[in-house]
Design an enzyme around this catalytic site. Structure first.
Site, PDB file in Angstrom:
ATOM      1  CB  CYS A 185       1.062   2.837 -18.856  1.00 28.52           C
ATOM      2  SG  CYS A 185       2.202   4.046 -18.160  1.00 28.52           S
ATOM      3  CE1 TYR A 204      -1.675  -4.175  -5.684  1.00 30.18           C
ATOM      4  CE2 TYR A 204      -0.406  -3.255  -7.496  1.00 30.18           C
ATOM      5  CZ  TYR A 204      -1.280  -3.089  -6.447  1.00 30.18           C
ATOM      6  OH  TYR A 204      -1.770  -1.838  -6.169  1.00 30.18           O
ATOM      7  CG  ASP A 223      -1.229  -7.810   1.102  1.00 31.56           C
ATOM      8  OD1 ASP A 223      -1.904  -7.833   0.057  1.00 31.56           O
ATOM      9  OD2 ASP A 223      -0.814  -6.754   1.618  1.00 31.56           O
ATOM     10  CG  ASP A 224      -0.827  -8.429  -3.569  1.00 30.67           C
ATOM     11  OD1 ASP A 224       0.205  -7.880  -3.964  1.00 30.67           O
ATOM     12  OD2 ASP A 224      -1.790  -7.799  -3.099  1.00 30.67           O
TER      13      ASP A 224
END
Ligand code: AMP
Length: 483
Positions: free
Chosen positions: A2, A257, A364-365
């Site tokens: 969050c 990410y 890609d990560d």
């Protein structure tokens, strides 16, 4: 995961509109629900499921009066929470306190189901900040009310540390007119403090990522240390109170990410770290003597910075071969594999020119279930690629996150229990290269060598806090029931 932002403006000001701006900057940390709690002698709250821009209408903002406010964006963990599960939360008794957090308590069910009921406390939500709020209030209630606030907050936060397990950063308001924030003893979740000088005195801010400070005009002061609390009165100078620290282990997946590239976490630039991941992956590729591709193509958006640096290291052209449609919702949380895969195809459309008859390296990560890689490799071949390799700027993800990053249950990870060669076959690549764990950790540490280690639990299955494994078992059962 969050995000939160908390602001203490000078007396007489209204800060909710700035909190709103901060939440827009933190929207990537959670698109499930949002809320703002302000204080002008009494609490005003608006919170609901949905995106920030849809929740706060003009009349809501007008009601959010006061020079103290906190805001929150929620990321889903298990299913969709109700509006009541959205944050912030507040209570008026035994004294006024409001709170929002980022993280996850691994003993929440025990607190809610057993420990709090023994004390006649009934938690009404399934949001674990409510447990933190009551643990805080109970401990604060036991402190000497005549003691200075910095001592009372130390008692309150150490009460939270004693009762709760897991990882969390918290921001809150006290009805006595204070703003506070604290970080759990391992400092897994980020929290940064900012300052803005005005002719009439300083204003203060605490947030999950520095980007929220940037957009609201605050200067970075410093990140909270593991187990440290921050406390300030509007217009005053703050207290930094060390409460209880263990080894500081910030989450490395934030750098891989989750966080925005324009943020700094624990003084580490996310952007530069992703570039270092790309550089290290390039070096690894060359050291292994792997054949050079003709073109490097990122999976947008989070792999771009790393892919660009990787291309430079390999001295190969970098091209944008996939165009992302931002209006396709989050494929990651769709309920079944079929829906996830077809949504990925709608989300990422190729520019065939960049693939036709070429040996391409896609970057890609991370690979979680393998859906994205499998689909985009297929699309790259359909677009005419001769050979398709895949490079990933992190090691194989094999274990769920007990601290609130929604990933998958352990059986969903494509790399769990498989050799890299098997994963390569699963996703249909001609070659698959993952960045090695030590290289990734060193590339992250290069941004701040004072950090001696990170939480790498999702890559290793080893977690910095106790009882994380039991919590994951409970979570897996809950998810299965929810499905
Ligand atoms: P998957 O298709 O399941 O292998 O997921 C991998 C893709 O999802 C990569 O492109 C990542 O950038 C992205 N990703 C990784 N972790 C998460 C997460 N926790 N939430 C949403 N997306 C993620």
């Amino acid at each position: 995961m969050c995000g939160f932002i908390a602001i203490a403006g000078l007396p007489g000001r209204t800060v909710a509109p700035e909190v709103y701006e901060g939440l827009i900057a933190l929207q990537h940390r959670g698109q499930d629900a949002a809320g703002i709690l302000s204080f002008d002698g009494k609490f005003h709250l608006r919170k609901q499921n949905g995106m920030v821009r849809d929740i706060f209408r003009e009349r809501d903002m007008l009601a959010l009066q006061g020079n103290l406010a906190i805001g929150h964006v929620r990321y889903p963990t298990v299913g969709m929470g109700s509006d009541e599960d959205a944050q912030p939360f507040y209570i008026n008794y035994p004294f006024g306190v409001g709170m929002a957090h980022n993280g996850n308590l691994t003993n929440f069910l025990d607190l809610k189901g057993r420990l709090f009921p023994q004390e006649n406390i009934c938690l009404t939500s399934s949001c674990d900040v409510e447990a933190i709020l009551y643990a805080f209030a109970q401990a604060m209630h036991s402190a000497d009310p005549m003691a200075p606030m910095e001592e009372r907050i130390e008692v309150a936060v150490s009460g939270v540390f004693r009762r709760t397990k897991g990882a969390y950063s918290v921001a809150g308001l006290l009805a006595e007119g204070w703003l506070f924030a604290f970080r759990d003893p391992t400092g897994i979740k980020p929290c940064i403090v900012g300052r803005r000088d005005t002719p009439n005195g300083p204003e203060w801010c605490a947030a999950s990522e520095s980007v929220a400070l940037d957009v609201t005009g605050f200067q970075r002061v410093r990140d909270l240390r593991a187990g440290e609390a921050f406390l300030v009165r509007p217009g005053g100078e703050p207290y930094f109170v060390p409460v209880r620290a263990e080894d500081h282990r910030p989450c490395i997946f934030e750098l891989v990410y989750f966080a925005r590239p324009d943020s700094f976490l624990d003084e580490i630039s996310v952007y530069k770290t992703r570039r270092r991941f790309g550089k290290e992956l390039g070096r690894q590729w060359l050291e292994r003597g792997l054949p050079l591709p003709e073109v490097v193509i990122p999976v947008p958006d989070s792999a771009r910075d790393a892919a660009m640096r990787l291309a430079k290291e390999l001295r190969v052209s970098y091209r944008e071969g996939f165009i992302k449609n931002r209006y396709v919702g989050r494929t990651f949380i769709m309920p079944n594999q079929g829906e996830r895969r077809s949504a990925i195809r709608r989300k990422l459309n190729p520019i065939p020119l960049e693939f036709e008859d070429k040996d391409v390296l896609l970057v890609d990560d991370s690979i979680v279930r393998g859906n994205t890689s499998r689909k985009i490799i297929e699309v790259a071949r359909q677009a005419g690629a001769r050979r398709v390799s895949m490079a990933v700027t992190s090691p194989p993800l094999i274990a769920p996150c007990p601290y609130g990053i929604d990933m998958a249950t352990k059986d969903d990870f494509v790399a769990r229990g498989r050799e890299i060669e098997e994963v390569r076959r699963e996703i249909g690549a001609d070659h698959l290269e993952y960045l090695e764990l030590e290289r990734m950790v060193e590339a992250a540490r290069a941004g701040n060598p004072a950090i001696t280690g990170f939480c790498t639990g999702c890559f290793t299955g080893r977690y910095p806090t106790a009882d994380a494994a039991e919590h994951l078992e409970a979570l897996a059962a809950e998810r299965a029931a929810a499905r």
